[in-house]
Design a protein around this motif. Structure first.
Motif, short mmCIF file in Angstrom:
data_model
loop_
_atom_site.label_atom_id
_atom_site.label_comp_id
_atom_site.label_asym_id
_atom_site.label_seq_id
_atom_site.Cartn_x
_atom_site.Cartn_y
_atom_site.Cartn_z
N THR A 12 0.55 -1.05 -0.09
CA THR A 12 0.12 0.21 -0.24
C THR A 12 0.94 1.11 0.38
N TRP A 13 1.99 1.15 -0.34
CA TRP A 13 3.32 2.32 -0.10
C TRP A 13 2.61 3.41 -1.11
N ASP A 14 2.10 3.35 -2.41
CA ASP A 14 1.20 3.68 -3.41
C ASP A 14 0.78 5.05 -3.03
N GLU A 15 -0.51 4.56 -1.56
CA GLU A 15 -1.45 4.96 -1.47
C GLU A 15 -1.30 6.52 -0.89
N ASN A 16 0.05 5.86 0.15
CA ASN A 16 0.88 7.74 0.69
C ASN A 16 1.72 8.39 0.04
N TRP A 17 1.77 8.08 -1.21
CA TRP A 17 2.81 9.04 -2.08
C TRP A 17 2.23 10.39 -2.02
N PRO A 18 1.60 11.19 -2.10
CA PRO A 18 1.46 12.14 -1.90
C PRO A 18 2.08 12.38 -0.17
N VAL A 19 1.81 11.98 1.14
CA VAL A 19 2.09 12.37 1.87
C VAL A 19 4.15 11.85 1.89
N LEU A 20 4.41 11.84 1.01
CA LEU A 20 5.29 10.45 1.48
C LEU A 20 6.90 11.79 0.38
N GLN A 21 5.78 11.94 0.09
CA GLN A 21 6.76 13.48 -1.21
C GLN A 21 6.60 14.86 -0.46
N LEU A 22 5.65 15.33 -0.13
CA LEU A 22 5.66 16.17 0.68
C LEU A 22 7.04 15.83 2.13
N ALA A 23 7.00 14.82 2.33
CA ALA A 23 7.97 14.89 3.80
C ALA A 23 9.17 15.10 3.23
N VAL A 24 9.83 14.22 2.09
CA VAL A 24 10.65 14.07 0.98
C VAL A 24 11.10 15.88 0.45
N ASN A 25 10.22 16.43 0.37
CA ASN A 25 10.34 17.75 -0.12
C ASN A 25 10.08 18.73 0.71
N THR A 26 9.58 18.34 2.15
CA THR A 26 9.74 19.61 2.93
C THR A 26 11.30 19.33 4.08
N SER A 27 11.57 18.07 3.76
CA SER A 27 12.63 18.16 5.12
C SER A 27 14.31 18.79 4.50
N VAL A 28 14.78 19.14 5.45
CA VAL A 28 16.30 20.10 5.24
C VAL A 28 17.24 19.14 5.23
N ALA A 29 17.89 19.78 4.03
CA ALA A 29 19.12 19.27 4.31
C ALA A 29 20.50 19.82 4.87
N LYS A 30 21.38 19.07 5.16
CA LYS A 30 22.01 19.06 6.82
C LYS A 30 23.61 19.49 6.03
N THR A 31 23.47 19.69 4.65
CA THR A 31 24.72 19.88 4.02
C THR A 31 24.02 21.15 3.23
N SER A 32 22.95 22.16 2.63
CA SER A 32 22.54 23.02 2.58
C SER A 32 21.77 24.45 3.26
N GLY A 33 21.46 23.09 4.76
CA GLY A 33 20.94 24.22 5.59
C GLY A 33 19.37 24.53 4.99
N TYR A 34 18.24 24.14 3.48
CA TYR A 34 17.16 24.37 3.03
C TYR A 34 16.07 23.18 3.17
N SER A 35 15.06 23.34 2.10
CA SER A 35 14.88 22.29 1.74
C SER A 35 14.87 21.97 0.47
N SER A 36 14.55 21.14 -0.31
CA SER A 36 14.53 20.28 -1.39
C SER A 36 13.52 21.60 -2.24
N ALA A 37 12.91 21.62 -1.64
CA ALA A 37 11.21 22.39 -1.88
C ALA A 37 11.75 24.15 -1.85
N PHE A 38 12.65 24.93 -0.82
CA PHE A 38 12.35 25.53 -1.14
C PHE A 38 13.80 26.08 -1.70
N ILE A 39 14.82 25.37 -2.11
CA ILE A 39 15.69 25.58 -3.29
C ILE A 39 15.41 25.48 -4.62
N THR A 40 14.26 24.78 -4.77
CA THR A 40 13.79 24.79 -6.68
C THR A 40 12.98 26.02 -6.58
#
Length: 73
Positions: A12-40
């Motif tokens: 059932t992983w695909d049922e949670n895809w929007p939540v997973l995508q939001l979690a990955v895109n808003t997590s802050v990277a240690k190297t840059s200090g920014y989330s990937s959503a903020f970079i793009t």
């Protein structure tokens, strides 16, 4: 992260895809200090629980000039 959302049924992983995508895109990277959503995009995305708030941060009028935003990035 996918395993945490699927619990015992891994099919059932695909049922949670929007939540997973939001979690990955808003997590802050240690190297840059920014989330990937903020970079793009020059802002953080609005979270689902804040879509209909009257007092959502970082929405509405721009508080920084484009030059200030470019310097920050």
């Amino acid at each position: 992260m996918i395993a945490q959302f699927t619990d015992a049924d891994y099919r059932t992983w695909d049922e949670n895809w929007p939540v997973l995508q939001l979690a990955v895109n808003t997590s802050v990277a240690k190297t840059s200090g920014y989330s990937s959503a903020f970079i793009t995009q020059p802002r953080e995305p609005r979270l689902p629980n804040a879509l209909f708030d009257g007092q959502t941060t970082r929405t509405g009028s721009c508080t920084q000039t484009p030059a200030e935003n470019a310097e920050k990035l």
